[in-house]
Enzyme design. Structure first.
Site, PDB file in Angstrom:
ATOM      1  N   ALA A  39      50.223  53.551  27.644  1.00 49.25           N
ATOM      2  CA  ALA A  39      50.915  54.709  27.088  1.00 49.25           C
ATOM      3  C   ALA A  39      50.141  55.997  27.367  1.00 49.25           C
ATOM      4  O   ALA A  39      49.679  56.199  28.488  1.00 49.25           O
ATOM      5  CB  ALA A  39      51.163  54.505  25.600  1.00 49.25           C
ATOM      6  N   CYS A  40      49.974  56.840  26.358  1.00 48.47           N
ATOM      7  CA  CYS A  40      49.365  58.153  26.580  1.00 48.47           C
ATOM      8  C   CYS A  40      47.888  58.083  26.957  1.00 48.47           C
ATOM      9  O   CYS A  40      47.314  59.083  27.384  1.00 48.47           O
ATOM     10  CB  CYS A  40      49.533  59.020  25.332  1.00 48.47           C
ATOM     11  SG  CYS A  40      51.253  59.460  24.991  1.00 48.47           S
ATOM     12  N   SER A  41      47.269  56.925  26.798  1.00 43.21           N
ATOM     13  CA  SER A  41      45.863  56.775  27.162  1.00 43.21           C
ATOM     14  C   SER A  41      45.675  56.171  28.543  1.00 43.21           C
ATOM     15  O   SER A  41      44.549  55.829  28.926  1.00 43.21           O
ATOM     16  CB  SER A  41      45.141  55.914  26.124  1.00 43.21           C
ATOM     17  OG  SER A  41      45.006  56.594  24.904  1.00 43.21           O
TER      18      SER A  41
END
Length: 382
Positions: free
Chosen positions: A155-157
């Site tokens: 995801a966002c990481s």
């Protein structure tokens, strides 16, 4: 001792941008029509009327003022409320690979070395266009890179996890240089008919070249340390995948002919207040603990390039880490122009705002998002 160096970065930005005012106009037109079409159910109390959005609401909630997208017309069409991105043939370069190639070529040009020195390609992003063949391998072929490639999704990481993975490959001697790309077509999985989140995401692609210190020339950034963390949470979720492709046939992806809220979990959903409450302390503590283990005084960081999700989260994390309100050039914010671009956000901030460092000064690239997931990458100017 061999360690990793961030040698170059690249950025692809779509040509089209949507302002908050344009987005609000489209959403409110859709919501007004939906309320009209469901007036009887609303009057009988079976469903709740949809509340209009506003520019003021968006900016207060997020700090976002605009976002770049691949298809502006589809998003702003009250009859559609979703981007129209035509499917490409199997023999054509996919749209996400095309974005990645453009960002990668910019990074390669800044790097100044031939692609023959790159041994691996990682595609780290929050959503992939298909299960296989890997997007990274498609990018690898398009750029003429030997070696290997694979996709990863945290995801966002995803970008910080990608940098960590690249650094580990280099430390282990597998390769001398890694290309990591982060193509994010976030508009494709955003529910533009949800008032609480219709403004969050934008489209973009970033690229990072991570190189061995044995071959790196002058300049660039020494990677002092990387750390990853995941904690399972349903507070940010997206259930769309090959096991529920039926959602396409039932109108879950887009369209005003469905009941609001029906199958919305096939697109991006989140419980924002819970995310804020959980993630801010988790990430702040992670940064401080990691800095301490590296012998870095967190209050002495020259700059932080945090994940660009919400200005309130970034400001709070900045205060906790620095022990005071950070100055503008200490806690970089680009989400006002780009919105949340998932894994690419912290890399955009780093790419656009890494000037002004003297050799030996330190900074932090940090991500946090669904999973929950978080990654810290402490860097020092060479």
């Amino acid at each position: 001792m061999t360690h990793a160096v961030i040698a170059a970065t690249g950025l692809f930005t779509p040509e089209q941008s949507i302002s908050n005012a344009e987005l609000v106009e489209a959403y409110n037109a859709w919501a007004e029509r939906w309320n009209r079409d469901h007036a009887l159910q609303i009057a009988e109390g079976d469903v709740a009327a949809l509340t209009p959005s506003s520019v003021e609401f968006i900016e207060k909630a997020s700090g976002i003022k605009s976002r770049f997208v691949l298809d502006k017309a589809g998003v702003l069409d009250p009859e559609r409320m979703a981007p129209h991105i035509p499917e490409r043939g199997n023999d054509e370069l996919s749209i996400m690979a095309e974005m990645a190639v453009k960002a990668a070529r910019q990074a390669i040009e800044a790097w100044g070395k031939p692609v023959s020195e790159i041994g691996a390609v990682l595609c780290a992003a929050s959503n992939m266009p298909r299960p296989y063949p890997a997007l990274a391998v498609e990018v690898q072929q398009a750029l003429g890179i030997e070696g290997f490639g694979f996709d990863m999704n945290v995801a966002c990481s995803s970008a910080t996890f990608g940098i960590k993975t690249a650094a580990d490959f280099i430390a282990g001697g597998s390769v001398k240089a890694v290309l990591m790309v982060n193509p994010e077509v976030c508009s494709a999985h955003l529910n533009f008919t949800d008032r609480d989140s219709h403004f969050i995401f934008g489209d973009v692609c970033t690229a990072v070249i991570v190189e061995s210190s044995d071959t790196a020339g002058p300049g660039g950034w020494d990677v002092l340390g990387t750390r990853l963390k995941t904690v399972f949470s349903n507070n940010i979720r997206n259930n769309f995948g090959f096991l529920n492709r039926w959602a396409l046939e039932t109108g879950a992806v887009a369209g005003s002919d469905r009941v609001a809220g029906q199958q919305d979990d096939k697109l991006f959903i989140q419980q924002g207040r819970k995310v804020f409450k959980d993630v801010v302390p988790m990430v702040s503590e992670m940064i401080i603990d990691h800095a301490g283990d590296l012998g870095i005084e967190p209050t002495g960081l020259k700059r932080m390039w945090l994940h660009q999700a919400n200005i309130n989260m970034n400001q709070m994390i900045g205060r906790k880490v620095l022990g005071r309100d950070p100055a503008e050039d200490e806690n970089i914010i680009i989400l006002d122009e780009y919105a949340n671009t998932s894994s690419a956000g912290s890399i955009i901030a780093f790419h656009l705002h890494h000037d002004g460092f003297a050799a030996g000064e330190t900074g932090l690239i940090c991500s946090f998002g669904a999973g929950y997931s978080a990654g810290t990458v402490f860097v020092r100017k060479r």
